[in-house]
Design an enzyme around this catalytic site. Structure first.
Site, PDB file in Angstrom:
ATOM      1  CE  LYS A 100      -0.639 -12.777 -15.223  1.00 28.79           C
ATOM      2  NZ  LYS A 100      -0.054 -11.767 -14.338  1.00 28.79           N
TER       3      LYS A 100
ATOM      4  N   GLY B 246      -0.830  -5.889 -13.523  1.00 23.62           N
ATOM      5  CA  GLY B 246      -2.209  -5.743 -13.053  1.00 23.62           C
ATOM      6  C   GLY B 246      -2.996  -7.030 -12.987  1.00 23.62           C
ATOM      7  CG  LEU B 247      -2.933  -9.327  -9.987  1.00 24.56           C
ATOM      8  CD1 LEU B 247      -3.850  -9.262  -8.779  1.00 24.56           C
ATOM      9  CD2 LEU B 247      -1.938 -10.477  -9.823  1.00 24.56           C
TER      10      LEU B 247
ATOM     11  CG  ASN C  50      -0.538 -11.839  -4.934  1.00 21.01           C
ATOM     12  OD1 ASN C  50      -0.038 -11.102  -4.084  1.00 21.01           O
ATOM     13  ND2 ASN C  50      -0.549 -11.543  -6.224  1.00 21.01           N
TER      14      ASN C  50
ATOM     15  CB  CYS D  25      -4.646  -7.993  -4.338  1.00 25.05           C
ATOM     16  SG  CYS D  25      -3.935  -9.487  -4.987  1.00 25.05           S
TER      17      CYS D  25
ATOM     18  CB  THR E  76       7.335  -6.707  -6.403  1.00 26.78           C
ATOM     19  OG1 THR E  76       5.923  -6.448  -6.410  1.00 26.78           O
ATOM     20  CG2 THR E  76       7.653  -7.804  -7.404  1.00 26.78           C
TER      21      THR E  76
ATOM     22  N   GLY F  56      12.465 -16.061 -10.068  1.00 31.11           N
ATOM     23  CA  GLY F  56      11.532 -15.287 -10.873  1.00 31.11           C
ATOM     24  C   GLY F  56      12.165 -14.454 -11.960  1.00 31.11           C
TER      25      GLY F  56
END
Length: 322
Positions: free
Chosen positions: A42, A69-70, A124, A127, A192, A265
């Site tokens: 993650k 929301g990470l 990632n 963000c 996503t 996933g």
């Protein structure tokens, strides 16, 4: 079934997808996570983060929306606990990193530099960029380039850097080229798609964060298209393909489009053994089509009929001989 991702070699091409299996503990009760090519963690940030308000998930046709929301413990706790657990269980690890500022990404990469358990970094960049009024880094070529460049300079040179890109752009190849020029060793495609669900009973957004990330089979055609486009433009850089993979044949589509590996996933929510099942099914699907190795199949859909036949001939001959 060896997967070659630039300087990184994995025993097989199936990984978890970031955010769907934390750091592997939850899936380990169903199968040995060391069986996978790698566990993609993650996304982890420099400081602990509580995430977005609840509700955080909503079902959609052929998929789901998430608005987590990470949420996470921060990089120091991650290294001491999650990464240590992965080391203890002999799992190869790709660490997904995130941040709100360009410097956040670089600092997390710096803290992971030289760690023997970190096979690669997945950056990632989908963000919000606090420095640019909340615009997503990966929606802007300059912002993407700055983050990837900062991570590449801070990271261990032996740790490949994969840029994870969003499909919510007009031209994903433009963003991919900017990342490549900044030092990306490959790409993770795709993150996503931004979506929304409204509850028709409450007459309000179903998610506490209003919008969320759409994943699952519904996005697979978009993901395959993105892999195809980026591989065609930058065939020398490896791609980890993801987006709605539920079976070996789903995974094969990504490989034929140009992915050297795949991440599973959303499927694990309904079938926690999906990653190892997809690996078995992909292995069988390649053999049934006469491929002697995974590498022979990567990007073959880009070739015309005669060229595809030439690629298959040595593989078919080798398979017949064995």
């Amino acid at each position: 079934m060896t997967a070659r991702l630039g300087s990184l070699t994995l025993p097989n091409p199936v990984l978890t997808a970031s955010g769907c299996a934390a750091a592997g503990r939850e899936l380990h009760q169903f199968f040995d996570v060391a069986q996978l090519g790698a566990v993609v963690t993650k996304s982890i940030m420099r400081e602990p983060r509580s995430g977005r308000p609840t509700p955080r998930m909503a079902e959609t046709p052929s998929g789901m929306l998430n608005s987590i929301g990470l949420q996470g413990p921060g990089i120091e706790s991650f290294i001491a606990n999650d990464l240590a657990w992965l080391v203890a269980h002999d799992a190869r690890t790709v660490v997904s990193i995130a941040g709100s500022h360009t410097d956040d990404f670089a600092e997390v990469a710096r803290m992971l530099a030289g760690h023997p358990a970190v096979a690669a970094l997945e950056v990632n960049i989908s963000c919000p960029n606090v420095e640019s009024r909340g615009q997503v880094f990966a929606c802007d070529a300059i912002a993407s380039s700055r983050v990837i460049g900062g991570v590449r300079r801070a990271a261990d040179p032996a740790q490949p850097v994969f840029a994870k890109l969003t499909p919510d752009v007009t031209d994903i190849v433009l963003i991919a080229r900017a990342c490549a020029d900044a030092g990306a060793d490959g790409f993770s495609l795709i993150n996503t798609l931004l979506g929304m669900v409204i509850d028709t009973d409450t007459l309000a957004p179903a998610l506490g964060g209003v919008t969320g990330g759409l994943s699952g089979p519904a996005i697979r055609p978009v993901a395959v298209r993105c892999v195809w486009q980026v591989h065609r433009a930058l065939p020398h850089l490896p791609i980890i393909g993801m987006g709605g993979i539920r079976s070996g044949l789903d995974a094969l589509q990504f490989v034929l489009a140009g992915a050297a590996a795949v991440s599973v996933g959303t499927a694990v929510f309904g079938d926690p053994t999906a990653p190892v099942r997809v690996l078995d099914e992909l292995t069988a699907a390649l053999a049934e089509r006469g491929f002697a190795s995974l590498a022979d199949a990567v990007g073959i859909a880009h070739l015309d009929g005669p060229a595809r036949a030439l690629r298959l001939e040595p593989a078919a001959a080798e398979a017949a001989a064995s």
